[in-house]
Design a protein around this motif. Structure first.
Motif, PDB file in Angstrom:
ATOM      1  N   ARG A   1       5.029  27.140  -7.468  1.00 22.22           N
ATOM      2  CA  ARG A   1       5.672  25.943  -8.031  1.00 22.22           C
ATOM      3  C   ARG A   1       6.002  24.920  -6.949  1.00 22.22           C
ATOM      4  N   ARG A   2       6.438  25.384  -5.795  1.00 18.12           N
ATOM      5  CA  ARG A   2       6.787  24.457  -4.721  1.00 18.12           C
ATOM      6  C   ARG A   2       5.568  23.666  -4.257  1.00 18.12           C
ATOM      7  N   VAL A   3       4.421  24.310  -4.164  1.00 15.38           N
ATOM      8  CA  VAL A   3       3.201  23.613  -3.765  1.00 15.38           C
ATOM      9  C   VAL A   3       2.828  22.555  -4.806  1.00 15.38           C
ATOM     10  N   ILE A   4       2.914  22.908  -6.070  1.00 16.92           N
ATOM     11  CA  ILE A   4       2.630  21.930  -7.131  1.00 16.92           C
ATOM     12  C   ILE A   4       3.634  20.776  -7.074  1.00 16.92           C
ATOM     13  N   ASP A   5       4.904  21.101  -6.854  1.00 15.28           N
ATOM     14  CA  ASP A   5       5.941  20.069  -6.809  1.00 15.28           C
ATOM     15  C   ASP A   5       5.689  19.066  -5.681  1.00 15.28           C
ATOM     16  N   VAL A   6       5.407  19.562  -4.486  1.00 14.76           N
ATOM     17  CA  VAL A   6       5.216  18.670  -3.338  1.00 14.76           C
ATOM     18  C   VAL A   6       3.898  17.908  -3.439  1.00 14.76           C
ATOM     19  N   ASN A   7       2.824  18.612  -3.771  1.00 14.37           N
ATOM     20  CA  ASN A   7       1.485  18.030  -3.683  1.00 14.37           C
ATOM     21  C   ASN A   7       1.085  17.205  -4.901  1.00 14.37           C
ATOM     22  N   LEU A   8       1.730  17.441  -6.042  1.00 17.74           N
ATOM     23  CA  LEU A   8       1.341  16.724  -7.263  1.00 17.74           C
ATOM     24  C   LEU A   8       2.506  15.960  -7.891  1.00 17.74           C
ATOM     25  N   ILE A   9       3.646  16.621  -8.059  1.00 18.22           N
ATOM     26  CA  ILE A   9       4.803  15.915  -8.634  1.00 18.22           C
ATOM     27  C   ILE A   9       5.277  14.829  -7.679  1.00 18.22           C
ATOM     28  N   GLY A  10       5.234  15.106  -6.369  1.00 16.96           N
ATOM     29  CA  GLY A  10       5.629  14.095  -5.393  1.00 16.96           C
ATOM     30  C   GLY A  10       4.853  12.792  -5.529  1.00 16.96           C
ATOM     31  N   PRO A  11       3.515  12.827  -5.517  1.00 15.95           N
ATOM     32  CA  PRO A  11       2.749  11.595  -5.718  1.00 15.95           C
ATOM     33  C   PRO A  11       3.018  10.918  -7.064  1.00 15.95           C
TER      34      PRO A  11
ATOM     35  N   LEU B   1      -4.232  16.187  -8.322  1.00 16.02           N
ATOM     36  CA  LEU B   1      -4.061  14.873  -7.703  1.00 16.02           C
ATOM     37  C   LEU B   1      -5.287  13.997  -7.923  1.00 16.02           C
ATOM     38  N   ILE B   2      -6.470  14.602  -7.933  1.00 16.79           N
ATOM     39  CA  ILE B   2      -7.674  13.830  -8.264  1.00 16.79           C
ATOM     40  C   ILE B   2      -7.603  13.341  -9.706  1.00 16.79           C
ATOM     41  N   GLY B   3      -7.158  14.191 -10.610  1.00 17.70           N
ATOM     42  CA  GLY B   3      -7.010  13.773 -11.999  1.00 17.70           C
ATOM     43  C   GLY B   3      -6.017  12.632 -12.142  1.00 17.70           C
ATOM     44  N   LEU B   4      -4.915  12.721 -11.433  1.00 22.49           N
ATOM     45  CA  LEU B   4      -3.923  11.641 -11.445  1.00 22.49           C
ATOM     46  C   LEU B   4      -4.551  10.341 -10.946  1.00 22.49           C
ATOM     47  N   THR B   5      -5.313  10.431  -9.868  1.00 19.96           N
ATOM     48  CA  THR B   5      -5.971   9.262  -9.289  1.00 19.96           C
ATOM     49  C   THR B   5      -6.879   8.572 -10.300  1.00 19.96           C
ATOM     50  N   LYS B   6      -7.680   9.340 -11.003  1.00 12.11           N
ATOM     51  CA  LYS B   6      -8.625   8.760 -11.960  1.00 12.11           C
ATOM     52  C   LYS B   6      -7.901   8.109 -13.133  1.00 12.11           C
TER      53      LYS B   6
ATOM     54  N   GLY C   1       0.821  -1.203   0.000  1.00 10.92           N
ATOM     55  CA  GLY C   1       0.000   0.000   0.000  1.00 10.92           C
ATOM     56  C   GLY C   1       0.851   1.247   0.000  1.00 10.92           C
ATOM     57  N   LEU C   2       0.338   2.275  -0.637  1.00 13.28           N
ATOM     58  CA  LEU C   2       0.990   3.584  -0.673  1.00 13.28           C
ATOM     59  C   LEU C   2      -0.042   4.642  -0.338  1.00 13.28           C
ATOM     60  N   VAL C   3       0.222   5.418   0.707  1.00 14.20           N
ATOM     61  CA  VAL C   3      -0.646   6.531   1.076  1.00 14.20           C
ATOM     62  C   VAL C   3       0.120   7.819   0.801  1.00 14.20           C
ATOM     63  N   ASN C   4      -0.267   8.502  -0.265  1.00 12.81           N
ATOM     64  CA  ASN C   4       0.363   9.774  -0.619  1.00 12.81           C
ATOM     65  C   ASN C   4      -0.300  10.879   0.194  1.00 12.81           C
TER      66      ASN C   4
END
Length: 250
Positions: free
Chosen positions: A110-120, A164-169, A87-90
């Protein structure tokens, strides 16, 4: 407390040293899982692991989630420690402070996008191939009700969580025939240390939007997240599960 069966499972929790991530790790250990805590804060990571060690096997990994090499190294270290990843919990995320879009510095955005979206993206990219090889996996992405509604003075945060929701779908559909399920949760605000990065005005705004008239408890988020990490979750993927106390009804 309802029992969630995670016997024999290994769960990676990013941002696991505090807040919702810590609650997820605690509930996972209480559910007989082994846990790999990933966090950028080495001192807090060691403290949290010491507190959790009495509940079960915990490994710690200092990770910069926006750096591909760091994520890959943590993935290999987790495999070396536990043998596999189920399991992975991002969960890791930052708010980037508050302000109207035109006043937020580009570096902050950019930092918020990097951590919250690029990270996952990077964690999934590193871990999913191992799940495919084992024929099993559960991924839960911690988004936000802000992803659905867009919070004023938080355009960077709202956009990152919507992404992140888009990535999930997308990823959920890509893995739908491989017994790897990918879902997101959309919490309203939980009163954790992340509040220290917000203005009181923004905190008050979030509270007045919640029909239950209270903030989310981290333990409540952990319960839903870990059900999504279990085998009981068998026919839900590429989906979004709400944790907003009635704020969002879709």
């Amino acid at each position: 407390m309802n029992q969630i069966d995670l016997s024999g499972r290994v769960i990676v929790v990013t941002g696991g040293a505090r807040g919702i991530g810590y609650a997820v790790a605690q509930r996972a250990l209480e559910s007989s899982a082994r846990v790999a805590l990933w966090d950028v804060d080495a001192a807090r990571l060691a403290q949290s692991a010491g507190e959790l060690a009495a509940l079960g096997q915990v490994s710690t990994h200092v990770v910069e989630l926006t750096d591909e090499a760091s994520v890959n190294a943590a993935t290999q270290a987790t495999l070396d420690a536990h043998g596999h990843i189920d399991g992975l919990v991002n969960n890791a995320g930052i708010t980037g402070g508050n302000g109207p879009l035109w006043e937020l510095p580009p570096d902050t955005w950019r930092r918020v996008i990097d951590v919250n979206l690029i990270g996952p993206y990077l964690t999934c990219r590193a871990i999913v191939p191992h799940m495919i090889a084992r024929g099993y996996g559960r991924i839960v992405n911690v988004a936000s009700v802000a992803a659905k509604e867009g919070n004023p003075n938080a355009s960077h945060y709202s956009a990152s969580k919507a992404g992140l929701i888009g990535l999930t779908k997308s990823l959920g559909k890509e893995l739908a025939t491989k017994n790897i399920l990918v879902n997101a949760v959309t919490p309203a605000a939980a009163k954790t240390e992340i509040f220290d990065t917000m203005t009181q005005q923004h905190i008050d705004y979030m509270l007045q939007r919640i029909p239950m008239a209270r903030f989310l408890q981290p333990s409540e988020a952990a319960a839903m997240i870990l059900w999504l990490c279990s085998e009981d979750c068998a026919f839900s993927t590429a989906s979004v599960f709400d944790l907003s106390g009635g704020r969002a009804t879709y």
